[in-house]
Design a protein around this motif. Structure first.
Motif, PDB file in Angstrom:
ATOM      1  N   VAL A   1     134.888  -2.160  -7.863  1.00 53.34           N
ATOM      2  CA  VAL A   1     133.401  -2.280  -6.623  1.00 53.34           C
ATOM      3  C   VAL A   1     133.055  -0.981  -7.691  1.00 53.34           C
ATOM      4  CG1 VAL A   1     133.234  -0.205  -5.134  1.00 53.34           C
ATOM      5  CG2 VAL A   1     134.687  -2.032  -5.199  1.00 53.34           C
ATOM      6  N   VAL A   2     131.492  -1.101  -8.450  1.00 57.87           N
ATOM      7  CA  VAL A   2     130.865  -0.168  -9.280  1.00 57.87           C
ATOM      8  C   VAL A   2     129.805   0.729  -7.828  1.00 57.87           C
ATOM      9  CG1 VAL A   2     129.593   0.577 -11.201  1.00 57.87           C
ATOM     10  CG2 VAL A   2     131.307  -1.141 -11.483  1.00 57.87           C
ATOM     11  N   GLN A   3     129.892   2.016  -7.704  1.00 58.35           N
ATOM     12  CA  GLN A   3     128.960   2.230  -7.229  1.00 58.35           C
ATOM     13  C   GLN A   3     128.153   3.778  -7.649  1.00 58.35           C
ATOM     14  OE1 GLN A   3     131.615   4.325  -3.923  1.00 58.35           O
ATOM     15  NE2 GLN A   3     129.017   5.608  -2.978  1.00 58.35           N
ATOM     16  N   LEU A   4     126.964   2.763  -7.021  1.00 61.53           N
ATOM     17  CA  LEU A   4     125.829   4.049  -8.542  1.00 61.53           C
ATOM     18  C   LEU A   4     124.658   4.901  -6.935  1.00 61.53           C
ATOM     19  CD1 LEU A   4     123.825   1.051  -9.121  1.00 61.53           C
ATOM     20  CD2 LEU A   4     125.201   2.145 -10.595  1.00 61.53           C
ATOM     21  N   GLY A   5     125.061   6.225  -7.255  1.00 59.71           N
ATOM     22  CA  GLY A   5     124.378   7.112  -6.615  1.00 59.71           C
ATOM     23  C   GLY A   5     122.598   6.726  -5.941  1.00 59.71           C
ATOM     24  N   GLY A   6     122.267   5.001  -5.927  1.00 50.47           N
ATOM     25  CA  GLY A   6     121.037   5.433  -5.431  1.00 50.47           C
ATOM     26  C   GLY A   6     120.219   4.303  -6.278  1.00 50.47           C
ATOM     27  N   ALA A   7     119.950   2.950  -5.802  1.00 48.41           N
ATOM     28  CA  ALA A   7     119.352   1.765  -6.339  1.00 48.41           C
ATOM     29  C   ALA A   7     117.400   2.213  -6.870  1.00 48.41           C
ATOM     30  CB  ALA A   7     119.216   0.631  -5.505  1.00 48.41           C
ATOM     31  N   GLY A   8     117.303   3.129  -6.632  1.00 43.71           N
ATOM     32  CA  GLY A   8     115.858   3.574  -7.062  1.00 43.71           C
ATOM     33  C   GLY A   8     115.671   3.741  -8.866  1.00 43.71           C
ATOM     34  N   GLY A   9     116.919   3.049 -10.075  1.00 42.31           N
ATOM     35  CA  GLY A   9     116.372   2.636 -10.734  1.00 42.31           C
ATOM     36  C   GLY A   9     115.913   1.428 -11.114  1.00 42.31           C
ATOM     37  N   PHE A  10     116.752   0.411  -9.880  1.00 43.22           N
ATOM     38  CA  PHE A  10     116.520  -1.236  -9.888  1.00 43.22           C
ATOM     39  C   PHE A  10     115.034  -1.676  -9.500  1.00 43.22           C
ATOM     40  CE2 PHE A  10     121.359  -1.419 -10.582  1.00 43.22           C
ATOM     41  CZ  PHE A  10     120.948  -0.806 -11.702  1.00 43.22           C
ATOM     42  N   ILE A  11     114.277  -0.788  -9.392  1.00 46.69           N
ATOM     43  CA  ILE A  11     113.281  -1.219  -8.412  1.00 46.69           C
ATOM     44  C   ILE A  11     112.051  -1.843  -8.905  1.00 46.69           C
ATOM     45  CG2 ILE A  11     113.207  -0.179  -6.079  1.00 46.69           C
ATOM     46  CD1 ILE A  11     111.060   2.466  -7.229  1.00 46.69           C
ATOM     47  N   ASN A  12     110.970  -2.224  -8.394  1.00 51.63           N
ATOM     48  CA  ASN A  12     109.987  -2.752 -10.299  1.00 51.63           C
ATOM     49  C   ASN A  12     110.016  -2.093 -10.742  1.00 51.63           C
ATOM     50  OD1 ASN A  12     110.862  -5.616  -8.619  1.00 51.63           O
ATOM     51  ND2 ASN A  12     109.485  -4.906  -7.089  1.00 51.63           N
ATOM     52  N   GLY A  13     108.988  -1.093  -9.944  1.00 51.92           N
ATOM     53  CA  GLY A  13     108.188   0.324 -10.811  1.00 51.92           C
ATOM     54  C   GLY A  13     109.211   1.085 -11.181  1.00 51.92           C
ATOM     55  N   ARG A  14     110.237   1.007 -11.679  1.00 55.90           N
ATOM     56  CA  ARG A  14     111.267   1.789 -12.564  1.00 55.90           C
ATOM     57  C   ARG A  14     111.886   1.276 -13.250  1.00 55.90           C
ATOM     58  NH1 ARG A  14     111.647   5.532  -7.698  1.00 55.90           N
ATOM     59  NH2 ARG A  14     110.513   6.845  -7.424  1.00 55.90           N
ATOM     60  N   LEU A  15     112.274  -0.237 -13.111  1.00 57.39           N
ATOM     61  CA  LEU A  15     113.206  -1.422 -13.573  1.00 57.39           C
ATOM     62  C   LEU A  15     112.946  -1.229 -15.215  1.00 57.39           C
ATOM     63  CD1 LEU A  15     116.207  -2.745 -13.672  1.00 57.39           C
ATOM     64  CD2 LEU A  15     113.686  -4.921 -13.341  1.00 57.39           C
ATOM     65  N   ASP A  16     111.313  -1.174 -15.716  1.00 53.60           N
ATOM     66  CA  ASP A  16     111.154  -0.595 -17.114  1.00 53.60           C
ATOM     67  C   ASP A  16     111.477   0.980 -17.884  1.00 53.60           C
ATOM     68  OD1 ASP A  16     108.952   0.272 -15.779  1.00 53.60           O
ATOM     69  OD2 ASP A  16     107.779  -0.448 -16.594  1.00 53.60           O
ATOM     70  N   LYS A  17     111.492   1.911 -17.127  1.00 52.10           N
ATOM     71  CA  LYS A  17     111.858   3.379 -17.767  1.00 52.10           C
ATOM     72  C   LYS A  17     113.397   3.803 -18.312  1.00 52.10           C
ATOM     73  CE  LYS A  17     107.994   4.401 -14.836  1.00 52.10           C
ATOM     74  NZ  LYS A  17     107.068   4.164 -16.142  1.00 52.10           N
ATOM     75  N   VAL A  18     113.302   4.115 -19.052  1.00 52.86           N
ATOM     76  CA  VAL A  18     114.453   4.872 -20.912  1.00 52.86           C
ATOM     77  C   VAL A  18     115.060   3.333 -20.645  1.00 52.86           C
ATOM     78  CG1 VAL A  18     115.832   6.013 -20.158  1.00 52.86           C
ATOM     79  CG2 VAL A  18     113.480   6.821 -19.271  1.00 52.86           C
ATOM     80  N   ASP A  19     116.162   4.157 -20.051  1.00 52.37           N
ATOM     81  CA  ASP A  19     117.216   1.929 -20.280  1.00 52.37           C
ATOM     82  C   ASP A  19     117.861   1.959 -18.868  1.00 52.37           C
ATOM     83  OD1 ASP A  19     117.522   2.681 -22.817  1.00 52.37           O
ATOM     84  OD2 ASP A  19     119.214   3.722 -22.966  1.00 52.37           O
ATOM     85  N   ASN A  20     116.973   1.808 -17.261  1.00 49.59           N
ATOM     86  CA  ASN A  20     117.152   1.766 -16.643  1.00 49.59           C
ATOM     87  C   ASN A  20     117.286   0.012 -16.303  1.00 49.59           C
ATOM     88  OD1 ASN A  20     117.172   3.773 -15.289  1.00 49.59           O
ATOM     89  ND2 ASN A  20     115.270   3.743 -14.356  1.00 49.59           N
ATOM     90  N   GLY A  21     116.387  -0.600 -17.066  1.00 48.77           N
ATOM     91  CA  GLY A  21     116.900  -2.428 -17.075  1.00 48.77           C
ATOM     92  C   GLY A  21     118.059  -3.020 -17.540  1.00 48.77           C
ATOM     93  N   LEU A  22     118.443  -1.696 -18.667  1.00 42.07           N
ATOM     94  CA  LEU A  22     119.465  -2.662 -20.061  1.00 42.07           C
ATOM     95  C   LEU A  22     121.114  -1.919 -18.840  1.00 42.07           C
ATOM     96  CD1 LEU A  22     120.547  -3.610 -22.108  1.00 42.07           C
ATOM     97  CD2 LEU A  22     120.462  -0.802 -23.495  1.00 42.07           C
ATOM     98  N   LEU A  23     120.596  -1.212 -18.151  1.00 37.83           N
ATOM     99  CA  LEU A  23     121.817  -1.073 -16.756  1.00 37.83           C
ATOM    100  C   LEU A  23     121.948  -1.917 -15.999  1.00 37.83           C
ATOM    101  CD1 LEU A  23     124.160   1.071 -16.488  1.00 37.83           C
ATOM    102  CD2 LEU A  23     122.403   2.032 -14.842  1.00 37.83           C
TER     103      LEU A  23
END
Length: 369
Positions: A180-202
């Motif tokens: 189980v890989v747990q994240l502290g939120g899904a804010g980095g995976f939404i359409n508006g932030r997926l291309d920020k920094v390395d969010n998409g690569l993660l």
């Protein structure tokens, strides 16, 4: 009317019917680009459709469904945990058999730890550095996760993107034969932030580390979370009936609006001269012996003339009107008061005298400066 004009007019109802049908079809079949937050089918800024499209573009097989992952699924993603009880146990069994579950909801049923703080510092949303030696995440250097949560690193697991030694945005631990890989939120995976920094690569590293990866995005089956519009819920027969009613209404309107033949001549009202109307009213009053009514009309007309000329309110009593006329024009106040307040004339001669008096007073007030 010429035959050419009749032919053109005959095609107008049919053209309107075709336009109405096209409008109904366009409005009823218009796509809905919105959706609920974190919906993997939503193209809105807070949706997750870009994540699904990215994984598919890289060769991964992605399914979006409320059912538990199949045996061939390698990774499952749970963006928001609104699962019902009957959906939880099959997912737990799948993880125990060796599946990898990525949970982006800190309050999920599948959480392996608890939150210890937030990623925000004051009013600043900092970028979190990896700060771990996990080989699978070496290509990911920084992520931007506004308003995310920091999680306590569980025993036997590891944490990345940390602040300190005991809290991290990403934690992972084995569960049975799976993980189980747990994240502290899904804010980095939404359409508006997926291309920020390395969010998409993660996201790609966690969900599709190989091109043949099979990813299941778990979509909670809750009421109101579907993508069907109101028009989709209406039966096709009801739509057809409404369309027929609209066409019938348009035909009736066109049929009733057209006037065939010459315009119908309407009888015009008879115009009566103003002088004849006054004479007719006077004759009626004379026949009815309406001397009191005639006298009241004369006095009311005189009082309106005096109040307008002297600048008095229309409801001023006759005595005050008489005093004002005497003070400003020099007319005897008793004379004006008698014309405004005397009893009704007893004979027609008295009515004639009253009319003459009223006209004389009007002339004197009008001429006075």
């Amino acid at each position: 009317m010429s035959a050419r004009g009749l032919t053109w007019r005959a095609w107008v109802p049919y053209a309107l019917i075709v336009v109405s049908a096209l409008l109904i079809a366009y409005i009823g079949g218009a796509p809905d680009t919105g959706g609920a937050p974190l919906d993997p089918r939503s193209a809105a800024p807070d949706g997750a459709k870009a994540l699904v499209d990215t994984l598919r573009a890289l060769g991964a097989t992605v399914t979006v469904e409320p059912a538990a992952p199949s045996a061939s699924t390698t990774t499952a993603l749970l963006l928001t945990d609104r699962l019902v009880d009957k959906q939880i146990q099959p997912i737990e069994d799948w993880v125990q058999r060796g599946g990898t579950l990525v949970v982006a909801d800190p309050n999920s049923h599948f959480s392996i730890t608890r939150p210890t703080g937030r990623t925000i510092v004051g009013f600043i949303e900092p970028e979190l550095e990896r700060r771990c030696d996990e080989p699978a995440l070496r290509a990911v250097h920084r992520v931007l996760v506004p308003n995310g949560q920091l999680l306590r690193v569980p025993k036997g697991g590891f944490g990345c993107f940390t602040e300190g030694s005991s809290s991290a945005f990403l934690v992972s631990a084995p569960v049975g034969r799976g993980r189980v890989v747990q994240l502290g939120g899904a804010g980095g995976f939404i359409n508006g932030r997926l291309d920020k920094v390395d969010n998409g690569l993660l996201a790609v590293t966690l969900l599709a580390p190989r091109r043949d990866s099979r990813v299941a995005v778990l979509q909670p089956a809750v009421a109101g979370a579907g993508n069907r519009s109101l028009t989709d819920l209406v039966s096709p027969r009801v739509k057809l009936a409404l369309l027929q009613l609209a066409i019938a209404f348009a035909i009736v309107v066109l049929w009733r609006a057209r006037r065939l033949g010459r315009p119908v001549l309407e009888t015009q009202p008879v115009h009566i001269a103003g002088s004849e109307l006054v004479a007719a009213v006077g004759s009626l009053l004379q026949r009815a012996r309406g001397r009191p009514h005639a006298a009241a009309l004369l006095r009311d007309d005189l009082r309106r003339t005096l109040t307008d000329r002297l600048g008095l309110p229309p409801e001023t009593p006759p005595s005050r009107v008489a005093d004002a006329a005497a003070a400003r024009t020099g007319i005897a106040g008793d004379r004006v008061r008698a014309a405004l307040e005397e009893p009704s004339p007893a004979t027609e001669e008295d009515l004639v005298v009253l009319a003459q008096t009223v006209e004389a007073i009007r002339q004197e007030v009008t001429r006075a400066r």
